[in-house]
Design an enzyme around this catalytic site. Structure first.
Site, PDB file in Angstrom:
ATOM      1  N   ASN A   1     -11.706 -25.864   7.272  1.00 12.56           N
ATOM      2  CA  ASN A   1     -10.427 -26.030   6.611  1.00 12.56           C
ATOM      3  C   ASN A   1     -10.570 -25.889   5.099  1.00 12.56           C
ATOM      4  OD1 ASN A   1      -7.830 -26.679   5.855  1.00 12.56           O
ATOM      5  ND2 ASN A   1      -7.636 -28.358   7.290  1.00 12.56           N
ATOM      6  N   ASP A   2     -11.293 -26.812   4.485  1.00 10.45           N
ATOM      7  CA  ASP A   2     -11.378 -26.795   3.022  1.00 10.45           C
ATOM      8  C   ASP A   2     -11.959 -25.489   2.477  1.00 10.45           C
ATOM      9  OD1 ASP A   2     -10.408 -29.352   3.062  1.00 10.45           O
ATOM     10  OD2 ASP A   2     -12.390 -30.264   3.084  1.00 10.45           O
ATOM     11  N   VAL A   3     -12.916 -24.899   3.216  1.00 10.32           N
ATOM     12  CA  VAL A   3     -13.609 -23.724   2.675  1.00 10.32           C
ATOM     13  C   VAL A   3     -12.753 -22.467   2.710  1.00 10.32           C
ATOM     14  CG1 VAL A   3     -15.915 -24.598   3.175  1.00 10.32           C
ATOM     15  CG2 VAL A   3     -14.744 -23.200   4.885  1.00 10.32           C
TER      16      VAL A   3
ATOM     17  N   ALA B   1     -11.804 -32.903   2.691  1.00 11.03           N
ATOM     18  CA  ALA B   1     -11.352 -33.244   1.350  1.00 11.03           C
ATOM     19  C   ALA B   1      -9.966 -33.868   1.365  1.00 11.03           C
ATOM     20  CB  ALA B   1     -11.351 -32.002   0.455  1.00 11.03           C
TER      21      ALA B   1
END
Lengths: 469, 93
Positions: free
Chosen positions: A395-397, A436
């Site tokens: 997700n965050d990446v 995050a």
């Protein structure tokens, strides 16, 4: 054993540690490097049993066999019984927190050693010895409590998001100032009570220092604390008159500092921003803003059809893949697509998962050919020619907020630009945001299709649907 | 030991530490951190020395606790690093 022989063996162990770090820096020699390091550590430990240590930190010279030998061997056995099975049985997904925990107990050990030294420092102790002992107590305690917090964050025993408290920067600064102040008092007064106060304050500082760090930055802090522990070992070496401890501790302190910088660079973060960013960022909470916006979710068949007519597919793995242990299934899917003539690559973000390199380790376990793993800088320009990007448990990446939303926790982190692909498929367990804790706009993009469920069962369904086509 | 000699050892070790890991691909960041982590488990040597010199029960108790923790750090650290690196062996090209 003579002092000369003892020191020579210590030097050999020190060289083994240098070779170990050197070896660990290259993929081909890494495993051998680690074994060389283990050999050096074993040798250094063994040789202590055959050498009567001279008078150190105000203690008389000892004789062979060592005093308390039975207790010492017993304690080592206990350590082995706890440590080896923990390291053997841990799942690949839990590796990062285990490293954090190991680092913490190392820091704790250094602090305890220093406390024992301190209890014995007589009036003949030099100021330098006292200062180094007190330094070790402080930094060892910080490393211990800080590592325990990182462990709890990664193990999800507590929130992984940055914890911000009112006037946080001032509280942390005040704690640090009192640690230094009490440290000075302990150096001049040589009392047990001040030392205990110092240890308690240092433990508190370790907690406060790590709490504001969240999300993908946690591994960077583990690496920093690792370097701290190294320095405590070097300081203990000075007090205990052991060249080996000085060499080994300094090596870890120095290489750990470089490694911390490399890790921060890989994420496009400054070290300062990593540690204190949570306080300076205009804290903005995305939750509640976009919860009930429509998303497009599909079935395994929809995904299979999309893949069947693609020419180029990029798979973006993340922590969800590791949790579901789906690395073998994803390989099966990739092999199937390749057999249909589809060009398949894995887009590897350097910090996907919970640690840098996590995905490489995981996919290597499933024997994914090395040349299919493409690093971020190489894969990003190719997304424009990619028909489908499959994001599996990441997700965050891939979150464009890293580029578009200044002030969000991952702002400035380089991302995999999957939004340039013609179609995006997200395999997710739920709409929950990533580590995050920020909303991902990409999920609401019209060219995004979501397939909810555990990554492994979803992939299995896609594989069988694709076979049937 | 003479303070100048110790300072020299320290400074040279800092440079060696900086040099050996100056260029590492991100793939190896985790195993390298874990391996370095295991190396500082050599504080076990220090823990054994203080246990050897312990005279009171308090000193001995604290030293033995340090030995247990240091052993976990050292042995566990090397084993877990080896397990991580084992995963790379299929990738030889």
């Amino acid at each position: 054993m003579s002092r000369t022989l003892y020191d020579l063996i210590g030097l050999a162990a020190g060289i083994a540690f240098i070779l170990a770090l050197k070896g660990l820096s290259h993929p081909k020699t890494a495993r051998r490097g680690n074994l060389i390091g283990a050999f050096g550590a074993g040798l250094a430990t063994l040789v202590v049993f055959f050498y009567a240590s001279p008078s150190v930190y105000g203690k008389a010279e000892s004789s062979l066999p060592l005093n308390n030998l039975g207790w010492i061997l017993g304690a080592i056995a206990v350590g082995l019984i706890i440590g080896v099975p923990a390291a053997r049985r841990v799942q690949m997904t839990q590796m990062p927190q285990l490293v954090a925990l190991f680092n913490g107990v190392g820091g704790g050990a250094a602090a305890l050693v220093a406390i024992v030294e301190y209890l014995n420092l007589g009036s003949e102790a030099t100021t330098a010895q006292v200062v180094f002992t007190v330094f070790t107590v402080i930094v060892g305690c910080v490393s211990f409590s800080g590592s325990i917090i990182t462990f709890m964050k990664l193990q999800e025993l507590m929130t992984s998001r940055p914890v911000i408290f009112p006037a946080g920067r001032f509280v942390i600064a005040a704690t640090l100032a009192s640690v230094i102040g009490v440290g000075g008092w302990v150096v001049s007064a040589l009392g047990t009570t001040p030392l205990l106060i110092l240890a308690a304050l240092s433990l508190l500082f370790g907690v406060l220092f790590v709490l504001p760090v969240g999300g993908a930055d946690v591994p960077i802090v583990i690496s920093l604390l690792n370097a701290f522990t190294g320095l405590t070992v070097a300081a203990s070496g000075y007090v205990l008159d052991s060249v080996l401890l000085i060499i080994a501790g300094t090596l870890v302190g120095a290489s750990g500092t470089i490694l911390t910088r490399l890790m921060a660079d890989a994420m496009g973060r400054s070290l300062f921003g990593t540690l204190f960013g949570a306080f300076t960022a205009k804290a903005q909470d995305a939750s509640g803003v976009a919860e009930d916006r429509p998303v497009r979710s599909g079935s395994a068949d929809d995904v299979a059809i999309l893949l069947n007519y693609a020419r180029r597919v990029v798979i973006v793995p993340g922590f969800g893949l590791a949790v579901a242990q789906a690395q073998h299934t994803v390989r099966e899917l990739a092999d199937l697509m390749i057999s249909k003539g589809i060009d398949v690559a894995y887009g590897i973000h350097p910090v996907a998962g919970r640690m840098p390199g996590h995905m490489n380790v995981l996919l290597a376990e499933a024997n994914v050919p090395y040349d299919q793993l493409v690093e971020m800088d190489e894969v990003n320009p190719t997304f424009g020619q990619t028909d489908v990007a499959i994001v599996i448990g990441a997700n965050d990446v891939v979150n464009p907020a890293a580029k578009t939303t200044p002030g969000c926790p991952i702002y400035g982190m380089p991302i995999l630009e999957v939004s340039n692909a013609a179609n995006i498929i997200f395999l997710k367990r739920s709409m929950r945001p990533g580590f995050a804790g920020i909303e991902n706009e990409l999920l609401y993009d019209p060219k995004t299709m979501l397939l909810f469920g555990d990554a492994k069962s979803s992939l299995t369904k896609v594989v069988s649907a694709l076979k049937a086509l | 030991m003479d303070a100048m000699a110790i300072l020299s050892i320290f400074v040279l070790s800092v440079f060696v530490g900086f040099e050996v890991v100056s260029k590492v691909s991100s793939t190896l960041h985790t195993p390298l951190m874990s391996g370095a982590n295991a190396i500082h488990g050599v504080i076990l040597v220090g823990a054994i020395i203080v246990a050897d010199h312990s005279e009171t029960n308090l000193e001995l108790g604290l030293s033995l606790a340090a030995i247990v923790l240091a052993t976990i750090n050292m042995v566990g650290g090397f084993v877990v690093t080896d397990r991580m690196l084992e995963m790379f062996k299929g990738q030889k090209k």
